[in-house]
Design an enzyme around this catalytic site. Structure first.
Site, PDB file in Angstrom:
ATOM      1  N   TYR A   5     -19.119  69.728 103.763  1.00 49.74           N
ATOM      2  CA  TYR A   5     -17.754  70.146 104.078  1.00 49.74           C
ATOM      3  C   TYR A   5     -16.931  70.419 102.815  1.00 49.74           C
ATOM      4  O   TYR A   5     -15.928  71.128 102.864  1.00 49.74           O
ATOM      5  CB  TYR A   5     -17.022  69.076 104.900  1.00 49.74           C
ATOM      6  CG  TYR A   5     -17.612  68.783 106.257  1.00 49.74           C
ATOM      7  CD1 TYR A   5     -18.563  69.612 106.833  1.00 49.74           C
ATOM      8  CD2 TYR A   5     -17.203  67.657 106.973  1.00 49.74           C
ATOM      9  CE1 TYR A   5     -19.111  69.325 108.076  1.00 49.74           C
ATOM     10  CE2 TYR A   5     -17.740  67.361 108.220  1.00 49.74           C
ATOM     11  CZ  TYR A   5     -18.699  68.206 108.765  1.00 49.74           C
ATOM     12  OH  TYR A   5     -19.226  67.901 109.981  1.00 49.74           O
TER      13      TYR A   5
ATOM     14  N   ASP B  63     -14.996  61.169 110.282  1.00 46.38           N
ATOM     15  CA  ASP B  63     -16.298  61.812 110.137  1.00 46.38           C
ATOM     16  C   ASP B  63     -16.220  62.941 109.127  1.00 46.38           C
ATOM     17  O   ASP B  63     -15.436  63.876 109.283  1.00 46.38           O
ATOM     18  CB  ASP B  63     -16.749  62.366 111.495  1.00 46.38           C
ATOM     19  CG  ASP B  63     -18.110  63.027 111.406  1.00 46.38           C
ATOM     20  OD1 ASP B  63     -19.120  62.316 111.542  1.00 46.38           O
ATOM     21  OD2 ASP B  63     -18.163  64.261 111.193  1.00 46.38           O
TER      22      ASP B  63
ATOM     23  N   HIS C 102     -27.868  65.320 108.286  1.00 47.38           N
ATOM     24  CA  HIS C 102     -27.006  66.331 108.910  1.00 47.38           C
ATOM     25  C   HIS C 102     -27.792  67.263 109.837  1.00 47.38           C
ATOM     26  O   HIS C 102     -27.359  67.556 110.953  1.00 47.38           O
ATOM     27  CB  HIS C 102     -26.296  67.141 107.828  1.00 47.38           C
ATOM     28  CG  HIS C 102     -25.026  67.775 108.290  1.00 47.38           C
ATOM     29  ND1 HIS C 102     -23.972  68.041 107.452  1.00 47.38           N
ATOM     30  CD2 HIS C 102     -24.627  68.214 109.504  1.00 47.38           C
ATOM     31  CE1 HIS C 102     -22.980  68.597 108.134  1.00 47.38           C
ATOM     32  NE2 HIS C 102     -23.359  68.718 109.389  1.00 47.38           N
TER      33      HIS C 102
ATOM     34  N   LYS D 138     -22.731  62.648 105.608  1.00 51.84           N
ATOM     35  CA  LYS D 138     -24.014  63.213 106.019  1.00 51.84           C
ATOM     36  C   LYS D 138     -24.821  63.735 104.831  1.00 51.84           C
ATOM     37  O   LYS D 138     -24.268  64.337 103.906  1.00 51.84           O
ATOM     38  CB  LYS D 138     -23.785  64.353 107.010  1.00 51.84           C
ATOM     39  CG  LYS D 138     -22.911  63.974 108.210  1.00 51.84           C
ATOM     40  CD  LYS D 138     -22.684  65.152 109.135  1.00 51.84           C
ATOM     41  CE  LYS D 138     -21.686  64.826 110.232  1.00 51.84           C
ATOM     42  NZ  LYS D 138     -20.300  64.787 109.757  1.00 51.84           N
TER      43      LYS D 138
END
Length: 323
Positions: free
Chosen positions: A55, A50, A117, A84
């Site tokens: 990120y 994931d 997200h 996401k």
């Protein structure tokens, strides 16, 4: 002994491993650590990974996955990769560009799962959290249904096998499910979910709609000072959980994970320590009795470790409705 399947079928027919490896990286951890941890996770047996645009780690995660494909450990079709859509890309015309950036960074032809997200749109631009000169978050009024239609087009184009959402409450999910002309309903809703926030109402709702609940912060949190209240209790130190761990001769972490799996939840976990990563797979080697599941149900406090405070002044904040 094990009544939990290793994989579950999503509502579009694709299959998701029930145990996933998270790839968020705290500021204090060097990015190359995620490459090492991801490789260890693949060698250990993890097949579900994931990640997310926000990120800033997808190049490293993709590098680790590719290296394990190249050395013959896995094939691409063995890996379930989630990414996401970030909030600055909610405009329908921008959705695909965010996914294409992910695919370029990870050097993948497709993602197995692409999810929204957060259900809050922000003004597009170079900043992840755009703010005006007074520090106020620059929110945008983008209809979630329009964003969802663009997600559906990504699925039709083969860039994403499945599409879903994250951090949605049941009302926001219903906006999508009740959309006129809905082509694909979300396969999942990824939310914070653990013993102190068991999301029982949302879980029941998602099950009734054939939507898989995916848990993050399953073991509490990493105590990151930038977003976690340092006064909050440490989940894995809970005396009831620790007593249960002693009873089953397992670690508190494994009990916390097993609890979620037996509820029918897909679980995300993360570690940068080899021994811990390897130990996670032991969760399939035991089963919690129904009476002990009820005891663990009783630990719920509706406590969030991740209240998404960076979205506090956004009018569409999902956590204003705990269900």
């Amino acid at each position: 002994m094990n009544s939990v399947p290793l994989r579950v079928v999503l509502n579009d027919g694709h299959i998701i491993p029930v145990l996933g490896f998270g790839t968020t990286v705290p500021d204090k951890v060097p990015k190359d650590e995620v490459i090492k941890a991801t490789k260890i996770a693949i060698d250990t047996g993890f097949r579900h990974f994931d990640s997310a645009y926000v990120y800033g780690i997808e190049k490293e995660v993709g590098q680790a996955i590719r290296s394990k494909i190249e050395d013959g450990t896995v094939k691409r079709e063995d890996i379930f990769y989630t990414s996401k859509l970030w909030s600055t890309f909610h405009r329908p015309e921008l959705v695909r560009s965010c996914l294409e950036k992910t695919l370029k960074d990870a050097q993948l032809d497709y993602v197995d799962l692409y999810i929204i997200h957060f259900p809050m749109a922000l003004e597009p631009g170079d900043k992840l959290f755009p703010r005006d000169k007074h520090g106020k978050l620059l929110a945008e009024a983008v209809d979630l249904c329009d964003t969802w239609e663009a997600m559906e087009k990504c699925k039709d184009a083969g860039l994403a096998k499945s599409i879903g959402v994250s951090n949605f409450n049941h009302r926001q999910l219903e906006m999508i499910l009740n959309k006129p002309g809905l082509k694909y309903k979300p396969v999942c809703n990824q939310v914070e979910c653990h013993l102190y926030l068991n999301q029982s109402k949302l879980l029941d709702y998602c099950k009734s709609k054939d939507i898989v609940l995916v848990s993050y912060c399953t073991l509490g949190s990493s105590r990151d000072q930038t977003w976690v209240d340092q006064r909050s209790p440490v989940l894995l130190d809970d005396p009831v959980l620790c007593a249960m761990a002693n009873k089953y001769k397992q670690t508190p972490a494994l009990i916390a994970i097993r609890y979620q799996l037996q509820r029918g939840i897909v679980v995300l976990i993360r570690s940068f320590t080899e021994n811990r990563i390897k130990a996670f797979m032991q969760v399939f080697e035991f089963q919690l009795a129904s009476e002990d599941m009820k005891v663990l149900d009783g630990l719920n406090r509706n406590l969030r470790y991740n209240p998404a405070k960076f979205f506090d002044d956004h009018p569409n904040h999902p956590f204003t409705d705990e269900y």
